[in-house]
Scaffold this active site. Structure first.
Site, PDB file in Angstrom:
ATOM      1  N   GLN A 220       0.824  -1.208   0.000  1.00 27.16           N
ATOM      2  CA  GLN A 220       0.000   0.000   0.000  1.00 27.16           C
ATOM      3  C   GLN A 220       0.861   1.262   0.000  1.00 27.16           C
ATOM      4  OE1 GLN A 220      -2.936  -2.232   3.142  1.00 27.16           O
ATOM      5  NE2 GLN A 220      -3.180  -0.029   3.062  1.00 27.16           N
ATOM      6  N   ARG A 367      -8.470  -0.514   8.276  1.00 29.33           N
ATOM      7  CA  ARG A 367      -9.566   0.377   7.844  1.00 29.33           C
ATOM      8  C   ARG A 367      -9.792   1.438   8.898  1.00 29.33           C
ATOM      9  NH1 ARG A 367     -13.941  -1.865   3.541  1.00 29.33           N
ATOM     10  NH2 ARG A 367     -14.291   0.255   2.940  1.00 29.33           N
ATOM     11  N   CYS A 368      -8.696   2.067   9.322  1.00 32.90           N
ATOM     12  CA  CYS A 368      -8.745   2.928  10.491  1.00 32.90           C
ATOM     13  C   CYS A 368      -7.535   3.829  10.458  1.00 32.90           C
ATOM     14  CB  CYS A 368      -8.696   2.047  11.738  1.00 32.90           C
ATOM     15  SG  CYS A 368      -8.172   2.880  13.238  1.00 32.90           S
ATOM     16  N   GLU A 737     -12.672   4.704   5.780  1.00 28.96           N
ATOM     17  CA  GLU A 737     -12.597   4.056   7.084  1.00 28.96           C
ATOM     18  C   GLU A 737     -13.705   4.452   8.039  1.00 28.96           C
ATOM     19  OE1 GLU A 737      -8.678   5.413   7.517  1.00 28.96           O
ATOM     20  OE2 GLU A 737      -7.804   3.666   6.578  1.00 28.96           O
TER      21      GLU A 737
END
Lengths: 783, 169
Positions: A220, A367-368, A737
């Site tokens: 990523q 996702r945060c 997120e």
């Protein structure tokens, strides 16, 4: 809501440019990369959570036909590569040399001509272990007599990692002294795993002659990884090229550097051939970046009328055997101090301590945005408890304490500057769409009949889009991001970014930003990412930062080009730039709309017919360091029905109001919200990575680690309010997120709401039927 | 290692190959035939990204052996598009935003195709049940369900054209 707009700029739900290859099965994911002469690597992993390595015998493995090499920690150590740095300033073993510290830790690797043979050879390696006591409970990790996990670290005499505080202790103590009521909640946000459906992997290709290193990698953050690789291996950075191909989901799992990447690269360097390493699912779940695992105690001080006075939090993070949290270096507990959430809290104090345990390292922002999920969960659960204790409707208690619209920009007591918000607006819309009052009436009737129904609320505030670079860095690298845009003579453009999509649709939405700013149709804008040789340096895609940072960079670079195009248009129209006005790809002579030049005319002129004193070409690059974070927010409401006999929870409704500022492609935004609400459902009800007392991982495959399927996942009713970010050039805030941050508390609060009248205040995630069943029975409810 | 001779028809073409008895069908399709739209996600028949149709029935090719496909017919995502025309399920996934990272998509579409071939007008519940062996981490399934419904509608409409009216179709 998705609407039809005639252009492909901001606000248009255009279809995605990446879809044609994916629906044909023609994406190129890491395991689809094949290079001539490529070898395959498999890793031998520890069966023990904590054990000394007495010996490794690879004789039988080495002589198996097809095996090219067996790599052990000893060999890596000879090249000074047995250990590598983590993103939180710690070290992590690449291949174990002294002892293993978690089940699944990398011990040796086999490189062979075929992946089946490589696995056969792994099975032939004999390792003699001396098992040690496993440390699995972070609360007891520093008790007397507990073995020191990190005895490799000089001066480390216990299993304590860090101590970190935020907020103002004295002010908070003073606030608590004024309180009529103190409400507390102790809860564990359990360990879970992002579990993208594509596991991690790489193909390392070191040219034997030039030593130039190309690594195809599920990353990523390819640029940051390249820098880390240069630092770890000593290879010159310009000779390392990282290429992230299509990524089959990331969710934070694909941010860190994993030992497999390092070993495969070392093996390719030693063997002079490309080496492919692809994890299997168990390897992914037991060894790569887990998430959460925060043991939190919160206390909320209130007046009898519900006014919040202060918040105290004490937390212990279970970081596993190596402190590898992927987070900005100044913050040991991520951005957890956003824990005052959406409330005008006068004072707060947070104390955090980290513990080493014999578990996999990780602490990735699943996702945060760096521990914001844990913070949001704690405050929203605590506020719900306070509502029951004070006998105030949970909605009213929130409304009473929300930061008001007229208070923005809002300086929080832990030091954040919230950029914009309208919390009451989002709450009001959620109440209306849910039909809150009517459902409360239904709940009362059902309760009278002995039925269990609950309404859960969560009003989250996120903090995303790191940096600014002064305060936020990853291993010293400031958290800016970048965009490079070139418009070719025919008016077609290539946009290159430092971020990297894992499904978020960058090829579409970033092209839409260019259309919005320059008027070149998004279909004429090719977006390139993931290749460090051919994209500008950036920190990558995680923590909802692509739109806030790279999106801003894209807008800014497009504006630079627009200014130059305006000069070109003036040249072509034989007028002055200031006499022109721009509208959707055309420069008009003010007051004379029939006289104009298109952006395509200007692009052609940039290469063919330009003023003598102008540099040719229409190209630029922008590095954008945001002035502040962005603060998306929203209100989620969930309705559940609980089976009195079995404890089964059925989610009947999920209404989500999100405010992520201006939406670039509403279709894509809604898709991300759906996905995040589903993952939030999984975290709340099904997903758990846990360990037995010997440190065996009990969530090591998809039969034990349960991800929600289409069958149990509820339908989502999604709505929006739009409060633009005042400092982002497009007013956008980022959204990927929010739903995972906000929704777990809403789901769990709904379950608690169904049984709150029985005095139940907490059921730990994942809220499984057996836990609800036990809570009902403990409260004296007969089946 | 001994090998076994197999003949498998994949997307209408018959392939002869000598494979190890232990070779997984997913590996055979990916590595020998280079049909890389067949993905592998879990190795335990749980996630469904490797779903292909074996004689029309969806199976998880990561836990089937290549030799089990001997003499049988397999369809993969690569066989959906015919003569440059997308299969309705492909078009619907794109229209309804039924995919994000795209990794589950081929398996998800193959499971959907099998459903629609046996049940041209499935309810939402039937769709969700039929796809419950296929995981997706990105979409939350809502738009996948919508995609399947839309494909079903489009296929039904296409089939409703009277005989002769669709000359040359």
């Amino acid at each position: 809501m998705a609407t039809e707009i005639a252009h492909g700029g901001i606000g248009a739900s255009v279809k995605r440019k990446e879809d044609p290859r994916f629906i044909r099965g023609k994406g190129t994911y890491i395991d689809d990369v094949v290079l001539p002469g490529m070898l395959y690597m498999k890793i031998l992993r520890s069966p023990h959570a904590h054990a000394k390595i007495l010996s490794i015998n690879a004789d039988a493995a080495s002589v198996l036909p097809g095996v090219v090499a067996v790599v052990t920690g000893e060999l890596m150590a000879a090249h000074n590569l047995a250990w590598m740095p983590t993103m939180s300033g710690d070290t992590q073993a690449v291949l174990a040399t002294d002892k293993v510290r978690f089940q699944g830790q990398e011990v040796a690797a086999v490189i062979a001509s075929d992946p089946y043979l490589a696995q056969d050879a792994v099975d032939l390696i004999e390792v003699e272990y001396e098992p040690l006591q496993a440390v699995v409970d972070p609360h007891k990790a520093n008790d007397p007599g507990v073995p020191v996990i990190r005895d490799d670290k000089e001066g480390q005499t216990d299993n304590h990692i860090y101590h970190w505080e935020a907020g103002d202790k004295a002010a908070t103590d003073a606030a608590f002294a004024q309180a009529d009521k103190v409400v507390s909640l102790t809860t564990h946000y359990p360990r879970c795993h992002p579990a993208p459906l594509e596991t991690c992997g790489c193909v390392a290709d070191v040219n034997p002659a030039t030593k130039h290193t190309t690594i195809y990698m599920t990353s990523q953050a390819p640029h940051a990884i390249r820098t880390v690789f240069a630092l770890v291996t000593g290879l010159p950075e310009q000779e390392i090229r990282i290429i992230s191909p299509d990524i089959g989901g990331g969710f934070g799992n694909k941010v860190p550097v994993y030992p497999g990447y390092v070993v495969a690269t070392a093996a390719s360097l030693l063997l002079g051939k490309p080496v492919k390493w692809i994890e299997d699912r168990s390897e992914n779940l037991i060894s790569t970046g887990f998430a959460r695992d925060y043991h939190m105690s919160g206390e909320l001080a209130l007046k009898d009328d519900g006014t919040m006075l202060g918040l105290r939090v004490r937390l212990i993070s279970d970081n596993g055997a190596f402190f590898a949290d992927a987070q900005p270096s100044k913050f040991k507990a991520g951005l957890f101090h956003i824990v005052t959430g959406s409330y005008d809290m006068p004072a707060a104090h947070i104390i955090a301590d980290g513990a080493y345990t014999n578990k996999a390292p990780g602490g990735v922002a699943y996702r945060c945005s760096f521990r914001v999920t844990e913070a949001s969960y704690l405050i929203e659960r605590l506020v719900q408890s306070a509502a029951y204790e004070l006998e105030i409707d949970p909605v009213e208690l929130r409304r009473k304490n929300f930061v008001r619209k007229d208070q923005f920009p809002y300086l929080s007591c832990t030091g954040w500057v919230y950029d914009s918000g309208d919390y009451h607006g989002a709450m009001d819309l959620a109440i209306e769409k849910l039909g809150y009052e009517e459902l409360r009436r239904e709940q009362a009737e059902k309760r009278a009949r002995g039925e269990f129904m609950g309404i859960g609320v969560a009003s989250f505030t996120e903090v995303v889009g790191a940096g600014h670079g002064k305060d936020y860095d990853i291993m010293g690298l400031r958290m800016f991001d970048s965009a490079e845009l070139r418009v070719h003579p025919t008016g077609k453009a290539i946009l290159k970014l430092g971020v990297k999509s894992q499904g978020q649709g960058h090829e579409t939405t970033f092209a839409q930003i260019v259309e919005e700013e320059l008027g070149i149709p998004f279909s004429d804008v090719e977006v390139r990412e993931g290749d460090t040789d051919n994209t500008p340096y950036g920190l990558g895609t995680y923590a909802s930062r692509s739109t806030p940072v790279a999106g801003a960079a894209t807008a800014m670079v497009a504006r630079k080009l627009r200014a130059k195009a305006q000069e070109l248009a003036a040249h072509l129209l034989e007028t002055r730039p200031e006499d022109l006005e721009f509208e959707r790809g055309k420069f008009f002579v003010k007051g004379s709309r029939e006289h104009f030049k298109t952006i395509q005319d200007c692009a052609f002129a940039a290469y063919t017919n330009l003023p003598d004193d102008m540099e040719p070409g229409l190209e630029g690059v922008t590095y954008y360091d945001p002035p502040n974070m962005t603060y998306p927010f929203g209100t989620y409401m969930v309705v559940v029905d609980i089976d009195r006999g079995t404890g089964e929870v059925k989610v009947r409704r999920m209404v989500a109001v999100d405010d992520c500022g201006v939406r670039i492609n509403p279709m894509v935004v809604e898709g991300q919200i759906h996905g995040g609400l589903c993952e939030g459902y999984g975290i709340a009800f099904t997903q758990l990575i846990t360990f037995d007392e010997a440190g065996n991982c009990l969530g090591s495959n998809f039969m034990d680690y349960l991800l929600p399927t289409a069958w149990e996942t509820p339908n989502f009713e999604v709505y929006e309010t739009v409060t633009p970010s005042p400092h982002h050039p497009l007013g956008a805030k980022g959204v990927g997120e929010s739903p995972t941050v906000g929704s777990p508390a809403a789901y769990v609060n709904a379950v608690i709401d169904a049984v709150a009248h029985l005095g139940v205040r907490n059921i730990e995630m994942p809220v499984t039927s057996d836990k609800v069943w036990a809570a009902l029975r403990a409260a004296g409810v007969d089946a | 290692m001994t090998t076994q001779h197999i003949e498998v028809t994949v997307n209408g073409t018959t392939h002869a190959a000598d494979v190890e008895p232990r070779q997984l069908l997913a590996f055979f399709l990916r590595e020998q035939l280079r049909l890389t739209g067949v993905h592998v996600g879990c190795d335990t028949t749980s996630c469904g990204v490797c779903t292909v149709l074996l004689d029309g029935v969806p199976i998880k090719s990561c836990t089937a052996l290549a030799v089990q496909a001997d003499g049988r017919e397999i369809r993969t995502v690569e066989g959906l598009e015919q003569n440059g025309t997308l299969h309705p399920i492909q078009a619907a996934f794109m229209e309804e935003h039924g995919l994000q990272c795209g990794f589950c998509t081929p398996g998800m579409m193959m499971a959907s195709v099998a459903l629609l071939e046996s049940n041209p007008n499935p309810s939402e519940e039937e769709i969700r049940w039929a796809l419950s062996g296929n995981l997706c981490r990105c979409t939350g399934y809502m738009n996948i369900v919508k995609s399947v419904r839309r494909a079903a509608e489009n296929i039904r409409e296409e089939n409703a054209v009277p005989v002769g009216a669709g000359e040359g179709r």
